[in-house]
Design a protein around this motif. Structure first.
Motif, short mmCIF file in Angstrom:
data_model
loop_
_atom_site.label_atom_id
_atom_site.label_comp_id
_atom_site.label_asym_id
_atom_site.label_seq_id
_atom_site.Cartn_x
_atom_site.Cartn_y
_atom_site.Cartn_z
N ARG A 101 -4.27 -3.78 -4.47
CA ARG A 101 -5.12 -4.95 -4.74
C ARG A 101 -4.99 -5.40 -6.19
O ARG A 101 -4.93 -6.60 -6.47
CB ARG A 101 -6.58 -4.63 -4.42
N ILE A 102 -4.93 -4.43 -7.11
CA ILE A 102 -4.78 -4.79 -8.53
C ILE A 102 -3.48 -5.55 -8.74
O ILE A 102 -3.46 -6.59 -9.40
CB ILE A 102 -4.82 -3.53 -9.42
N ASN A 142 0.83 -1.21 0.00
CA ASN A 142 0.00 0.00 0.00
C ASN A 142 0.86 1.25 0.00
O ASN A 142 0.55 2.23 -0.68
CB ASN A 142 -0.94 0.02 1.20
N ASP A 180 -2.89 4.08 -1.65
CA ASP A 180 -4.10 3.91 -2.47
C ASP A 180 -4.28 2.40 -2.65
O ASP A 180 -3.66 1.78 -3.51
CB ASP A 180 -3.93 4.61 -3.81
N TYR A 187 2.10 2.57 -3.29
CA TYR A 187 1.10 3.29 -4.09
C TYR A 187 0.53 4.48 -3.32
O TYR A 187 -0.62 4.86 -3.53
CB TYR A 187 -0.01 2.34 -4.52
N LYS A 246 -6.43 0.49 -3.86
CA LYS A 246 -6.93 -0.07 -5.12
C LYS A 246 -5.78 -0.62 -5.96
O LYS A 246 -5.87 -1.71 -6.51
CB LYS A 246 -7.69 0.99 -5.93
N TYR A 247 -4.72 0.15 -6.06
CA TYR A 247 -3.60 -0.27 -6.89
C TYR A 247 -2.85 -1.44 -6.27
O TYR A 247 -2.37 -2.33 -6.98
CB TYR A 247 -2.66 0.91 -7.16
N LYS A 288 -1.45 5.32 -11.95
CA LYS A 288 -1.97 6.06 -10.80
C LYS A 288 -1.62 7.55 -10.93
O LYS A 288 -2.48 8.41 -10.73
CB LYS A 288 -1.42 5.52 -9.48
#
Length: 92
Positions: free
Chosen positions: A32-33, A21, A27, A24, A29-30, A58
């Motif tokens: 997890r991606i 985390n 963030d 990023y 979301k990135y 991002k």
């Protein structure tokens, strides 16, 4: 011995998630991606390249939204914008 190894693994996972985390700028979301893409058949040969591409994506998405926050009011436009940015980022 087995329980100790399981315990060490359980303790390690949240730390790894926090570190990912942080890469990023928190963030999730990135992060997890990246995790999901690595779990699947990798689309990209190296984890480093995947990180660089996602971080670039991002940055591009954040820049577009920071320039015009009203974009978020038009969901279909944002969807097309992000799709264009994804294609541009991963076709380099």
């Amino acid at each position: 011995m087995c329980c100790k190894l399981i315990s060490l693994n359980i303790d390690r996972i949240p730390l790894e998630n926090q570190l990912l985390n942080a890469k990023y700028d928190y963030d999730a979301k990135y992060a997890r991606i990246q995790k999901r893409l690595i779990e699947k058949d990798p689309l990209i040969d190296s984890e480093r390249k995947l990180f660089e591409d996602l971080k670039g994506l991002k940055t591009a998405v954040d820049k577009e939204i920071l320039q015009n926050a009203k974009l978020l009011e038009n969901e279909s436009y944002v969807e097309r914008l992000v799709m264009r940015l994804v294609i541009n980022q991963f076709n380099r």
